[in-house]
Design a protein around this motif. Structure first.
Motif, PDB file in Angstrom:
ATOM      1  N   ASN A  43      31.322 -14.222 -14.158  1.00 20.34           N
ATOM      2  CA  ASN A  43      32.114 -13.101 -13.634  1.00 20.34           C
ATOM      3  C   ASN A  43      32.133 -11.915 -14.594  1.00 20.34           C
ATOM      4  OD1 ASN A  43      32.661 -14.520 -11.305  1.00 20.34           O
ATOM      5  ND2 ASN A  43      34.693 -15.175 -11.949  1.00 20.34           N
ATOM      6  N   ASN A  44      32.238 -12.193 -15.897  1.00 20.73           N
ATOM      7  CA  ASN A  44      32.194 -11.101 -16.887  1.00 20.73           C
ATOM      8  C   ASN A  44      30.842 -10.393 -16.868  1.00 20.73           C
ATOM      9  OD1 ASN A  44      34.827 -11.467 -17.789  1.00 20.73           O
ATOM     10  ND2 ASN A  44      34.227 -12.899 -19.392  1.00 20.73           N
ATOM     11  N   ALA A  45      29.767 -11.181 -16.754  1.00 18.01           N
ATOM     12  CA  ALA A  45      28.424 -10.586 -16.697  1.00 18.01           C
ATOM     13  C   ALA A  45      28.271  -9.739 -15.437  1.00 18.01           C
ATOM     14  CB  ALA A  45      27.364 -11.686 -16.741  1.00 18.01           C
ATOM     15  N   PHE A  46      28.790 -10.219 -14.314  1.00 17.14           N
ATOM     16  CA  PHE A  46      28.699  -9.442 -13.079  1.00 17.14           C
ATOM     17  C   PHE A  46      29.485  -8.142 -13.200  1.00 17.14           C
ATOM     18  CE2 PHE A  46      30.167  -8.261  -8.822  1.00 17.14           C
ATOM     19  CZ  PHE A  46      28.943  -8.093  -8.196  1.00 17.14           C
ATOM     20  N   GLN A  47      30.690  -8.212 -13.752  1.00 14.15           N
ATOM     21  CA  GLN A  47      31.521  -7.016 -13.910  1.00 14.15           C
ATOM     22  C   GLN A  47      30.804  -5.967 -14.754  1.00 14.15           C
ATOM     23  OE1 GLN A  47      35.460  -7.700 -15.484  1.00 14.15           O
ATOM     24  NE2 GLN A  47      35.958  -5.530 -15.526  1.00 14.15           N
ATOM     25  N   LYS A  48      30.137  -6.403 -15.818  1.00 11.67           N
ATOM     26  CA  LYS A  48      29.478  -5.475 -16.749  1.00 11.67           C
ATOM     27  C   LYS A  48      28.065  -5.093 -16.320  1.00 11.67           C
ATOM     28  CE  LYS A  48      31.995  -7.449 -20.606  1.00 11.67           C
ATOM     29  NZ  LYS A  48      31.905  -8.314 -21.784  1.00 11.67           N
ATOM     30  N   GLY A  49      27.511  -5.795 -15.332  1.00 14.58           N
ATOM     31  CA  GLY A  49      26.132  -5.524 -14.939  1.00 14.58           C
ATOM     32  C   GLY A  49      25.126  -6.135 -15.894  1.00 14.58           C
ATOM     33  N   ASP A  50      25.473  -7.249 -16.515  1.00 16.91           N
ATOM     34  CA  ASP A  50      24.614  -7.931 -17.484  1.00 16.91           C
ATOM     35  C   ASP A  50      23.619  -8.837 -16.742  1.00 16.91           C
ATOM     36  OD1 ASP A  50      23.441  -9.491 -19.452  1.00 16.91           O
ATOM     37  OD2 ASP A  50      25.343 -10.098 -20.378  1.00 16.91           O
ATOM     38  N   ILE A  51      22.491  -8.262 -16.368  1.00 20.88           N
ATOM     39  CA  ILE A  51      21.493  -8.957 -15.564  1.00 20.88           C
ATOM     40  C   ILE A  51      20.877 -10.141 -16.303  1.00 20.88           C
ATOM     41  CG2 ILE A  51      19.250  -8.696 -14.429  1.00 20.88           C
ATOM     42  CD1 ILE A  51      20.076  -5.840 -13.769  1.00 20.88           C
ATOM     43  N   ASN A  52      20.653 -10.021 -17.599  1.00 20.28           N
ATOM     44  CA  ASN A  52      20.036 -11.118 -18.364  1.00 20.28           C
ATOM     45  C   ASN A  52      20.888 -12.383 -18.313  1.00 20.28           C
ATOM     46  OD1 ASN A  52      17.834  -9.528 -19.055  1.00 20.28           O
ATOM     47  ND2 ASN A  52      18.830  -8.773 -20.899  1.00 20.28           N
ATOM     48  N   THR A  53      22.192 -12.228 -18.502  1.00 19.19           N
ATOM     49  CA  THR A  53      23.080 -13.394 -18.436  1.00 19.19           C
ATOM     50  C   THR A  53      23.097 -13.980 -17.035  1.00 19.19           C
ATOM     51  OG1 THR A  53      24.451 -12.581 -20.247  1.00 19.19           O
ATOM     52  CG2 THR A  53      25.463 -14.191 -18.766  1.00 19.19           C
ATOM     53  N   LEU A  54      23.165 -13.123 -16.019  1.00 17.60           N
ATOM     54  CA  LEU A  54      23.176 -13.607 -14.639  1.00 17.60           C
ATOM     55  C   LEU A  54      21.891 -14.359 -14.316  1.00 17.60           C
ATOM     56  CD1 LEU A  54      24.738 -10.492 -12.882  1.00 17.60           C
ATOM     57  CD2 LEU A  54      25.871 -12.679 -13.386  1.00 17.60           C
ATOM     58  N   GLU A  55      20.776 -13.866 -14.797  1.00 18.77           N
ATOM     59  CA  GLU A  55      19.478 -14.514 -14.566  1.00 18.77           C
ATOM     60  C   GLU A  55      19.470 -15.934 -15.123  1.00 18.77           C
ATOM     61  OE1 GLU A  55      15.533 -15.321 -13.661  1.00 18.77           O
ATOM     62  OE2 GLU A  55      16.528 -13.472 -13.096  1.00 18.77           O
ATOM     63  N   GLU A  56      20.053 -16.120 -16.287  1.00 21.18           N
ATOM     64  CA  GLU A  56      20.101 -17.437 -16.917  1.00 21.18           C
ATOM     65  C   GLU A  56      21.035 -18.402 -16.190  1.00 21.18           C
ATOM     66  OE1 GLU A  56      21.327 -16.875 -20.960  1.00 21.18           O
ATOM     67  OE2 GLU A  56      19.603 -15.614 -21.438  1.00 21.18           O
ATOM     68  N   MET A  57      21.973 -17.857 -15.421  1.00 22.37           N
ATOM     69  CA  MET A  57      23.035 -18.684 -14.857  1.00 22.37           C
ATOM     70  C   MET A  57      22.877 -19.011 -13.374  1.00 22.37           C
ATOM     71  SD  MET A  57      26.410 -17.322 -16.834  1.00 22.37           S
ATOM     72  CE  MET A  57      27.318 -18.823 -16.422  1.00 22.37           C
ATOM     73  N   ILE A  58      21.737 -18.648 -12.783  1.00 22.92           N
ATOM     74  CA  ILE A  58      21.528 -19.009 -11.384  1.00 22.92           C
ATOM     75  C   ILE A  58      20.255 -19.842 -11.237  1.00 22.92           C
ATOM     76  CG2 ILE A  58      22.774 -16.999 -10.504  1.00 22.92           C
ATOM     77  CD1 ILE A  58      20.085 -15.817  -9.697  1.00 22.92           C
TER      78      ILE A  58
END
Length: 158
Positions: A44-59
């Motif tokens: 959720n923090n990565a989504f709020q900030k637009g942190d694509i790298n973290t989101l990529e690792e988490m899906i």
């Protein structure tokens, strides 16, 4: 004949007990609610900030995303949206003021967790603040020692 049945019964019972105890130890490792909650918060923090790298690792690689305004999309399409959104955040065109998830309910099914919640979002675009709330369902799977989000669905709350 009776001793043969006793032997097979004891052998079956021993096998069952050994496998159950190993599975229970495994369940404690991957179904840790605390570990999943940390993953959700990080996501959720990565989504709020637009942190694509973290989101990529988490899906997951076969991720599917559905929201109230479109049909289901796959990972590639969702990342096209995320890249545009991240650019808007970086340029200051979009500011996510608030992103909060509450009323979290989690049900575990072996290495899968179904998480339902309510999400409040407040964002600012062109000096206009927009507030929304959603009911969400996330499906998380435990892979390679980490929880990964496999699917998402939301519905806007009026």
């Amino acid at each position: 004949m009776k001793s043969k049945h006793k032997f097979f019964f004891l052998l079956t019972l021993s096998y069952f007990l050994l496998n159950c105890s190993n599975k229970n130890a495994e369940v404690e490792d991957y179904s840790s609610k605390e570990k999943l909650n940390i993953a959700i918060e990080t996501f959720n923090n990565a989504f709020q900030k637009g942190d694509i790298n973290t989101l990529e690792e988490m899906i997951t690689t076969n991720y599917i995303h559905t929201n109230s305004s479109s049909k289901a999309i796959r990972k590639e399409s969702w990342f096209q949206y995320l890249k545009k959104r991240a650019k808007e955040i970086k340029l200051g065109q979009l500011e996510v003021l608030y992103y909060k998830m509450d009323q979290i309910e989690t049900v575990f099914h072996n290495k899968t967790a179904i998480v339902t919640a309510r999400v409040y979002v407040s964002s600012k675009r062109d000096s206009t603040i927009k507030e929304n709330s959603y009911r969400v369902t996330n499906i998380w799977v435990y892979k390679s020692g980490n929880w990964k989000r496999a699917a998402f669905h939301d519905g806007k709350i009026n």
